[in-house]
Scaffold this motif. Structure first.
Motif, PDB file in Angstrom:
ATOM      1  N   TRP A 147       0.820  -1.227   0.000  1.00  0.00           N
ATOM      2  CA  TRP A 147       0.000   0.000   0.000  1.00  0.00           C
ATOM      3  C   TRP A 147       0.846   1.267   0.000  1.00  0.00           C
ATOM      4  O   TRP A 147       0.411   2.300  -0.490  1.00  0.00           O
ATOM      5  CB  TRP A 147      -0.911   0.042   1.238  1.00  0.00           C
ATOM      6  N   VAL A 148       2.026   1.183   0.629  1.00  0.00           N
ATOM      7  CA  VAL A 148       2.874   2.382   0.752  1.00  0.00           C
ATOM      8  C   VAL A 148       4.344   2.023   0.517  1.00  0.00           C
ATOM      9  O   VAL A 148       4.724   0.857   0.561  1.00  0.00           O
ATOM     10  CB  VAL A 148       2.776   3.032   2.166  1.00  0.00           C
ATOM     11  N   THR A 149       5.155   3.068   0.262  1.00  0.00           N
ATOM     12  CA  THR A 149       6.603   2.919   0.397  1.00  0.00           C
ATOM     13  C   THR A 149       6.975   3.675   1.660  1.00  0.00           C
ATOM     14  O   THR A 149       6.472   4.769   1.914  1.00  0.00           O
ATOM     15  CB  THR A 149       7.364   3.520  -0.803  1.00  0.00           C
ATOM     16  N   TYR A 150       7.834   3.069   2.461  1.00  0.00           N
ATOM     17  CA  TYR A 150       8.115   3.619   3.776  1.00  0.00           C
ATOM     18  C   TYR A 150       9.610   3.612   4.040  1.00  0.00           C
ATOM     19  O   TYR A 150      10.275   2.601   3.840  1.00  0.00           O
ATOM     20  CB  TYR A 150       7.381   2.777   4.826  1.00  0.00           C
ATOM     21  N   GLU A 151      10.133   4.770   4.439  1.00  0.00           N
ATOM     22  CA  GLU A 151      11.518   4.840   4.894  1.00  0.00           C
ATOM     23  C   GLU A 151      11.501   5.423   6.280  1.00  0.00           C
ATOM     24  O   GLU A 151      10.861   6.451   6.524  1.00  0.00           O
ATOM     25  CB  GLU A 151      12.345   5.749   3.982  1.00  0.00           C
ATOM     26  N   ARG A 152      12.223   4.783   7.150  1.00  0.00           N
ATOM     27  CA  ARG A 152      12.135   5.078   8.570  1.00  0.00           C
ATOM     28  C   ARG A 152      12.122   6.568   8.925  1.00  0.00           C
ATOM     29  O   ARG A 152      11.300   7.018   9.687  1.00  0.00           O
ATOM     30  CB  ARG A 152      13.284   4.382   9.288  1.00  0.00           C
ATOM     31  N   TYR A 153      13.070   7.347   8.392  1.00  0.00           N
ATOM     32  CA  TYR A 153      13.128   8.758   8.809  1.00  0.00           C
ATOM     33  C   TYR A 153      12.476   9.701   7.815  1.00  0.00           C
ATOM     34  O   TYR A 153      12.485  10.905   8.004  1.00  0.00           O
ATOM     35  CB  TYR A 153      14.574   9.163   9.092  1.00  0.00           C
ATOM     36  N   ARG A 154      11.913   9.156   6.752  1.00  0.00           N
ATOM     37  CA  ARG A 154      11.314  10.040   5.746  1.00  0.00           C
ATOM     38  C   ARG A 154       9.802   9.873   5.662  1.00  0.00           C
ATOM     39  O   ARG A 154       9.135  10.565   4.900  1.00  0.00           O
ATOM     40  CB  ARG A 154      11.959   9.793   4.384  1.00  0.00           C
ATOM     41  N   GLY A 155       9.256   8.955   6.417  1.00  0.00           N
ATOM     42  CA  GLY A 155       7.808   8.770   6.407  1.00  0.00           C
ATOM     43  C   GLY A 155       7.340   7.875   5.269  1.00  0.00           C
ATOM     44  O   GLY A 155       8.135   7.139   4.691  1.00  0.00           O
ATOM     45  N   ALA A 156       6.054   7.980   4.939  1.00  0.00           N
ATOM     46  CA  ALA A 156       5.463   7.059   3.974  1.00  0.00           C
ATOM     47  C   ALA A 156       4.800   7.814   2.829  1.00  0.00           C
ATOM     48  O   ALA A 156       4.303   8.926   2.999  1.00  0.00           O
ATOM     49  CB  ALA A 156       4.415   6.185   4.665  1.00  0.00           C
ATOM     50  N   ALA A 157       4.803   7.188   1.659  1.00  0.00           N
ATOM     51  CA  ALA A 157       4.054   7.700   0.505  1.00  0.00           C
ATOM     52  C   ALA A 157       3.204   6.556  -0.033  1.00  0.00           C
ATOM     53  O   ALA A 157       3.609   5.388   0.024  1.00  0.00           O
ATOM     54  CB  ALA A 157       5.014   8.203  -0.571  1.00  0.00           C
ATOM     55  N   LEU A 158       2.027   6.888  -0.539  1.00  0.00           N
ATOM     56  CA  LEU A 158       1.133   5.863  -1.071  1.00  0.00           C
ATOM     57  C   LEU A 158       1.660   5.325  -2.393  1.00  0.00           C
ATOM     58  O   LEU A 158       2.160   6.087  -3.226  1.00  0.00           O
ATOM     59  CB  LEU A 158      -0.268   6.447  -1.294  1.00  0.00           C
ATOM     60  N   THR A 159       1.537   4.019  -2.606  1.00  0.00           N
ATOM     61  CA  THR A 159       1.793   3.457  -3.930  1.00  0.00           C
ATOM     62  C   THR A 159       0.570   3.753  -4.798  1.00  0.00           C
ATOM     63  O   THR A 159      -0.439   4.293  -4.314  1.00  0.00           O
ATOM     64  CB  THR A 159       1.966   1.928  -3.856  1.00  0.00           C
ATOM     65  N   GLU A 160       0.634   3.380  -6.062  1.00  0.00           N
ATOM     66  CA  GLU A 160      -0.506   3.581  -6.955  1.00  0.00           C
ATOM     67  C   GLU A 160      -1.753   2.873  -6.395  1.00  0.00           C
ATOM     68  O   GLU A 160      -2.846   3.428  -6.369  1.00  0.00           O
ATOM     69  CB  GLU A 160      -0.153   3.024  -8.332  1.00  0.00           C
ATOM     70  N   ARG A 161      -1.522   1.685  -5.898  1.00  0.00           N
ATOM     71  CA  ARG A 161      -2.619   0.900  -5.327  1.00  0.00           C
ATOM     72  C   ARG A 161      -3.157   1.566  -4.053  1.00  0.00           C
ATOM     73  O   ARG A 161      -4.366   1.621  -3.821  1.00  0.00           O
ATOM     74  CB  ARG A 161      -2.071  -0.493  -5.022  1.00  0.00           C
ATOM     75  N   GLY A 162      -2.243   2.083  -3.223  1.00  0.00           N
ATOM     76  CA  GLY A 162      -2.644   2.763  -1.997  1.00  0.00           C
ATOM     77  C   GLY A 162      -3.429   4.038  -2.288  1.00  0.00           C
ATOM     78  O   GLY A 162      -4.423   4.344  -1.633  1.00  0.00           O
ATOM     79  N   THR A 163      -2.980   4.768  -3.309  1.00  0.00           N
ATOM     80  CA  THR A 163      -3.675   5.996  -3.700  1.00  0.00           C
ATOM     81  C   THR A 163      -5.091   5.683  -4.161  1.00  0.00           C
ATOM     82  O   THR A 163      -6.051   6.356  -3.773  1.00  0.00           O
ATOM     83  CB  THR A 163      -2.912   6.705  -4.847  1.00  0.00           C
ATOM     84  N   ALA A 164      -5.223   4.652  -4.988  1.00  0.00           N
ATOM     85  CA  ALA A 164      -6.547   4.282  -5.504  1.00  0.00           C
ATOM     86  C   ALA A 164      -7.492   3.930  -4.349  1.00  0.00           C
ATOM     87  O   ALA A 164      -8.663   4.317  -4.346  1.00  0.00           O
ATOM     88  CB  ALA A 164      -6.421   3.107  -6.475  1.00  0.00           C
ATOM     89  N   GLU A 165      -6.972   3.215  -3.372  1.00  0.00           N
ATOM     90  CA  GLU A 165      -7.808   2.817  -2.233  1.00  0.00           C
ATOM     91  C   GLU A 165      -8.187   4.032  -1.369  1.00  0.00           C
ATOM     92  O   GLU A 165      -9.332   4.153  -0.930  1.00  0.00           O
ATOM     93  CB  GLU A 165      -7.061   1.768  -1.392  1.00  0.00           C
ATOM     94  N   ALA A 166      -7.229   4.931  -1.150  1.00  0.00           N
ATOM     95  CA  ALA A 166      -7.517   6.134  -0.360  1.00  0.00           C
ATOM     96  C   ALA A 166      -8.602   6.960  -1.045  1.00  0.00           C
ATOM     97  O   ALA A 166      -9.544   7.446  -0.400  1.00  0.00           O
ATOM     98  CB  ALA A 166      -6.245   6.969  -0.181  1.00  0.00           C
ATOM     99  N   LEU A 167      -8.500   7.104  -2.367  1.00  0.00           N
ATOM    100  CA  LEU A 167      -9.488   7.900  -3.096  1.00  0.00           C
ATOM    101  C   LEU A 167     -10.856   7.218  -3.109  1.00  0.00           C
ATOM    102  O   LEU A 167     -11.886   7.877  -3.054  1.00  0.00           O
ATOM    103  CB  LEU A 167      -9.006   8.152  -4.533  1.00  0.00           C
ATOM    104  N   ARG A 168     -10.848   5.890  -3.155  1.00  0.00           N
ATOM    105  CA  ARG A 168     -12.110   5.149  -3.125  1.00  0.00           C
ATOM    106  C   ARG A 168     -12.826   5.402  -1.789  1.00  0.00           C
ATOM    107  O   ARG A 168     -14.038   5.631  -1.749  1.00  0.00           O
ATOM    108  CB  ARG A 168     -11.828   3.657  -3.310  1.00  0.00           C
TER     109      ARG A 168
END
Ligand SMILES: [Zn+2]
Length: 236
Positions: free
Chosen positions: A54-75
């Motif tokens: 659902w996301v890409t996550y780096e410990r000190y940089r936080g998380a960003a939604l993947t394409e799939r995560g974005t689609a689900e958030a918008l849904r």
């Protein structure tokens, strides 16, 4: 994972990352604040969401939604905002009462129900707060986003959106008649610093800069108090 099996907690995280990150990265601390949980539980959940794609996550940089995560958030946002609109237009809820109900209902209804709702509501592009309702295809309607606290004296703003979910703040703005569709004029910026004086329907009201920052819209023509008219007077 079947869509209906998506847990409420995952959905809430995806929406929070979307909202906090504004389409980019959301920091762990900002997510912790938004979701009212500890930073360590956010880190744990983000690692899980990454493992599930659902996301890409780096410990000190936080998380960003993947394409799939974005689609689900918008849904989920589409459901949420359609439900809020329905509660207000058909069930007589006040616009500051609907958020909590929508938070619960958005996880309970089916995609079929969502689209029937959209049909019945006439496919609105924005909810009663002025938040854009994602389309069925996952697009996001454009929304004017100039903040009231960024404007100079004499500027006119047509309010498009109240960028907050805080019921107390929404009720306060409603009382001042600062709502989507309303036209407000900045009558004075300072002093004192920290407040904005605005005219709403011939009435002068004072709002804090913090409150003014959530009032977003499109800038109209300048008010009659602009400097332009004075120029000829002292000329040559
Ligand atoms: Zn809401």
């Amino acid at each position: 994972m079947p869509r209906s099996g998506l847990s409420t907690a995952i959905g809430d995280y995806l929406k929070a990352i979307w909202t906090v990150g504004q389409g980019g990265r959301a920091s762990t601390s900002a997510l912790a604040e938004r979701l009212s949980v500890s930073a360590s539980s956010v880190s744990g959940m983000l690692a899980r969401l990454q493992a599930q794609g659902w996301v890409t996550y780096e410990r000190y940089r936080g998380a960003a939604l993947t394409e799939r995560g974005t689609a689900e958030a918008l849904r989920l946002l589409r459901r949420h905002r359609l439900i809020e609109t329905f509660l207000i237009e058909y069930l007589g809820y006040a616009w500051d009462e609907v958020h909590e109900e929508a938070e619960a209902l958005e996880h309970a209804i089916s995609d079929r129900f969502t689209e029937r709702l959209a049909d019945r509501l006439g496919h609105p592009t924005h909810d009663p707060h002025g938040d854009p309702i994602p389309t069925h295809a996952g697009g996001l309607p454009r929304t004017p986003d100039v903040a009231l606290d960024d404007l100079e004296e004499g500027a006119v703003l047509t309010v498009a959106r109240l960028r907050t979910q805080d019921p107390t703040l929404l009720a306060h703005l409603d009382e001042l008649r600062i709502r989507p569709g309303q036209v407000v004029t900045v009558t004075r910026c300072a002093p004192p610093a920290g407040v904005v004086y605005v005219r709403v329907e011939d009435e002068d009201v004072v709002v804090s800069r913090e409150v003014a920052a959530v009032v977003r819209g499109a800038v109209g023509e300048r008010g009659a108090s602009g400097e332009g008219g004075v120029l000829g007077k002292g000329g040559a």
